[in-house]
Design an enzyme around this catalytic site. Structure first.
Site, PDB file in Angstrom:
ATOM      1  N   CYS A 136       0.831  -1.334  -0.064  1.00  0.00           N
ATOM      2  CA  CYS A 136       0.200  -0.005   0.280  1.00  0.00           C
ATOM      3  C   CYS A 136       0.981   1.122  -0.032  1.00  0.00           C
ATOM      4  CB  CYS A 136      -0.963  -0.286   0.982  1.00  0.00           C
ATOM      5  SG  CYS A 136      -2.481   1.121   1.061  1.00  0.00           S
TER       6      CYS A 136
ATOM      7  N   HIS B 144      -3.401  -4.696   0.603  1.00  0.00           N
ATOM      8  CA  HIS B 144      -2.791  -5.282   1.911  1.00  0.00           C
ATOM      9  C   HIS B 144      -2.645  -6.913   2.183  1.00  0.00           C
ATOM     10  CE1 HIS B 144      -2.676  -1.350   4.069  1.00  0.00           C
ATOM     11  NE2 HIS B 144      -3.544  -0.949   3.341  1.00  0.00           N
TER      12      HIS B 144
ATOM     13  N   GLU C  48      -1.040  -8.459   3.877  1.00  0.00           N
ATOM     14  CA  GLU C  48      -0.883  -9.165   5.033  1.00  0.00           C
ATOM     15  C   GLU C  48      -2.333  -9.374   5.871  1.00  0.00           C
ATOM     16  OE1 GLU C  48      -0.759  -5.744   4.178  1.00  0.00           O
ATOM     17  OE2 GLU C  48      -1.521  -4.516   5.809  1.00  0.00           O
TER      18      GLU C  48
END
Ligand code: MN
Length: 236
Positions: free
Chosen positions: A105, A209, A211
């Site tokens: 990001c 994102h 993650e």
């Protein structure tokens, strides 16, 4: 030996923070995450880079537009000048010496700016086309739009997929790509969703994102972290 991954942090008034899914994803892939300070001079940055095996740049605030030669647009969000200063300096040095870098990001945007590219300060007001929803209202780990991955890219080698379903929480995006970089993935509305260096063995930025998706066991996101950590280990 596991590779040590330097993780950039958000500079708050009272604390430095890192979204815990970033830490979890690096741990799941077999890396040792260490949270980096957000100020250091050039000698200290060189010392930090000599001790870590990979640099991981997290999401967060907008980047001060002066770094790419612009005045602030009315829709520019919160910026963090001290964080920008540190991250641009460490990203430039990491690119310089070939240290593996993964940016998510803001981390993707930061890599582009550090390498001489520009950003849309606000995609929805600076582009005339009807865009997709890039600030999803669904849960963080939910894949909401697709990206088309270039077949000859590092991102494709890592995931083995020409199309990925990704989450999306951004209002800025890469505009002019940095000279040493190339586009690795585009959304269906033409927004640049991933970039990678053409000169550095592993400098990849993704606009989403991963993650949050890896934390809910999305296979492609796990492959992205695994590929990054494996590369860092092989190059220790
Ligand atoms: Mn998006």
């Amino acid at each position: 030996m596991k590779p040590i991954i330097g993780v950039t942090s958000k500079v708050g008034e009272d604390e430095f923070t890192v979204g815990s899914d970033n830490i979890t994803s690096i741990l799941m892939a077999g890396g040792i995450p260490v949270i980096l300070p957000s100020s250091a001079d050039n000698a200290e940055i060189e010392q930090i880079l000599s001790r870590i095996d990979g640099l991981y740049m997290t999401g967060g605030e907008d980047i001060v537009p002066a770094y790419y030669g612009e005045e602030p647009h009315p829709m520019l969000g919160t910026v963090s000048p001290s964080r920008d200063q540190f991250e641009i300096a460490i990203a430039r040095k990491a690119l310089d010496i070939g240290k593996p870098v993964l940016g998510v990001c803001r981390g993707c945007q930061l890599l582009n700016v550090a390498a001489g590219g520009t950003l849309y300060q606000d995609i929805h007001s600076q582009l005339d086309e009807q865009l997709l929803q890039h600030a999803q209202k669904s849960p963080k780990g939910h894949g909401s739009h697709h990206v088309n991955v270039a077949k000859d890219s590092l991102l494709y080698r890592l995931t083995g997929e020409g199309k990925l379903l990704v989450n999306s929480r951004h209002h800025q995006a890469v505009r002019q790509i940095a000279p040493a970089f190339r586009v690795s993935a585009l959304a269906n509305d033409g927004i640049i969703e991933a970039i990678e260096s053409r000169e550095h063995p592993f400098a990849l930025g993704v606009q989403w994102h991963p993650e949050n998706m890896a934390a809910v066991h999305d296979a492609d996101s796990l492959k992205l972290y695994q590929g990054f950590i494996d590369f860092c280990r092989e190059n220790m």
